[in-house]
Motif scaffolding. Structure first.
Motif, short mmCIF file in Angstrom:
data_model
loop_
_atom_site.label_atom_id
_atom_site.label_comp_id
_atom_site.label_asym_id
_atom_site.label_seq_id
_atom_site.Cartn_x
_atom_site.Cartn_y
_atom_site.Cartn_z
N THR A 124 0.98 -1.09 0.15
CA THR A 124 0.09 0.01 -0.13
C THR A 124 0.99 1.53 -0.05
O THR A 124 0.76 2.22 -0.45
CB THR A 124 -0.90 -0.11 1.27
OG1 THR A 124 -1.83 -1.29 1.08
CG2 THR A 124 -1.78 1.22 1.22
N PHE A 125 1.91 1.17 0.61
CA PHE A 125 2.82 2.34 0.66
C PHE A 125 3.51 2.78 -0.68
O PHE A 125 3.34 3.84 -1.10
CB PHE A 125 4.01 1.98 1.81
CG PHE A 125 4.77 3.16 1.94
CD1 PHE A 125 4.81 4.28 2.51
CD2 PHE A 125 6.09 3.05 1.24
CE1 PHE A 125 5.79 5.38 2.72
CE2 PHE A 125 7.26 3.86 1.32
CZ PHE A 125 6.96 5.19 2.07
N ASN A 175 0.60 4.04 -3.15
CA ASN A 175 0.23 5.54 -2.82
C ASN A 175 1.54 6.57 -3.15
O ASN A 175 1.03 7.49 -3.55
CB ASN A 175 -0.03 5.49 -1.21
CG ASN A 175 -1.29 4.78 -0.97
OD1 ASN A 175 -2.12 4.77 -1.95
ND2 ASN A 175 -1.49 4.77 0.31
N TYR A 184 -6.59 5.55 0.13
CA TYR A 184 -6.34 6.17 1.42
C TYR A 184 -7.07 5.12 2.40
O TYR A 184 -6.68 5.06 3.54
CB TYR A 184 -7.05 7.54 1.38
CG TYR A 184 -7.00 8.25 2.74
CD1 TYR A 184 -5.66 8.81 3.04
CD2 TYR A 184 -7.84 8.31 3.58
CE1 TYR A 184 -5.58 9.54 4.12
CE2 TYR A 184 -8.05 9.05 4.88
CZ TYR A 184 -6.69 9.60 5.20
OH TYR A 184 -6.50 10.22 6.29
N PHE A 231 -4.70 2.58 3.50
CA PHE A 231 -3.92 2.99 4.31
C PHE A 231 -4.43 3.15 5.67
O PHE A 231 -3.76 2.77 6.87
CB PHE A 231 -3.41 4.37 3.50
CG PHE A 231 -2.76 5.34 4.74
CD1 PHE A 231 -1.52 5.04 5.17
CD2 PHE A 231 -3.45 6.37 4.98
CE1 PHE A 231 -0.86 5.91 6.15
CE2 PHE A 231 -2.75 7.36 6.18
CZ PHE A 231 -1.60 6.96 6.48
N THR A 233 -3.21 0.83 8.94
CA THR A 233 -2.46 1.70 10.16
C THR A 233 -3.22 1.54 11.40
O THR A 233 -2.90 1.17 12.33
CB THR A 233 -2.66 3.19 9.69
OG1 THR A 233 -1.78 3.48 8.54
CG2 THR A 233 -2.04 3.82 10.83
N ASN A 269 4.14 4.32 9.66
CA ASN A 269 3.30 4.25 8.19
C ASN A 269 2.74 5.62 8.09
O ASN A 269 2.81 6.13 6.81
CB ASN A 269 2.29 3.23 8.45
CG ASN A 269 1.56 2.98 7.15
OD1 ASN A 269 2.02 3.01 5.99
ND2 ASN A 269 0.45 2.62 7.21
N SER A 291 4.28 7.55 4.83
CA SER A 291 3.08 7.80 3.94
C SER A 291 3.04 9.44 3.62
O SER A 291 2.96 9.90 2.45
CB SER A 291 1.91 7.29 4.19
OG SER A 291 1.85 5.96 4.19
#
Length: 118
Positions: free
Chosen positions: A36-37, A40, A73, A76, A80, A95, A99
């Motif tokens: 995901t990081f 993004n 988002y 994310f 988190t 994170n 991010s």
């Protein structure tokens, strides 16, 4: 007609997000959500370039559609929250910080690159 451009971009962005996330995450033995990081931050970079140099129709296709489907988002936020609930508060904080900092940095770098290419 503009909505068709957004749909076409999203049709490419969503599967690209899934495939990239799985490919990146499979290479890391960590609870940190690397997939995901990566999607993004890469999405921020692409959006920066597109915003700085592309005409409106291309911004709809690639910016709103592709980047909208690529970045996430909600995932994310969920990942988190999951890290924090599972006791990995350091990873959760990292994170969020990484991010935001890397996403903004990538968007800025993309915009600068787009201006230079213009």
């Amino acid at each position: 007609m503009n909505w068709l451009l957004v749909i076409a971009g999203a049709m490419a962005g969503a599967p690209l997000r899934y495939l990239t996330d799985r490919a990146v995450q499979s290479r890391h033995d960590s609870v940190f959500p690397w997939g995901t990081f990566v999607v993004n931050v890469v999405g921020c970079l692409i959006l920066g370039v597109i915003t700085a140099m592309a005409p409106e129709k291309l911004r709809l296709l690639l910016g709103t559609g592709l980047c909208g489907g690529l970045t996430t988002y909600s995932t994310f936020s969920y990942e988190t929250l999951r890290l924090a609930q599972d006791g990995a508060r350091g990873y959760a904080a990292a994170n969020v910080l990484a991010s935001v900092v890397c996403g903004l940095g990538a968007a800025y770098a993309g915009a600068a690159l787009g201006q230079a290419l213009r």
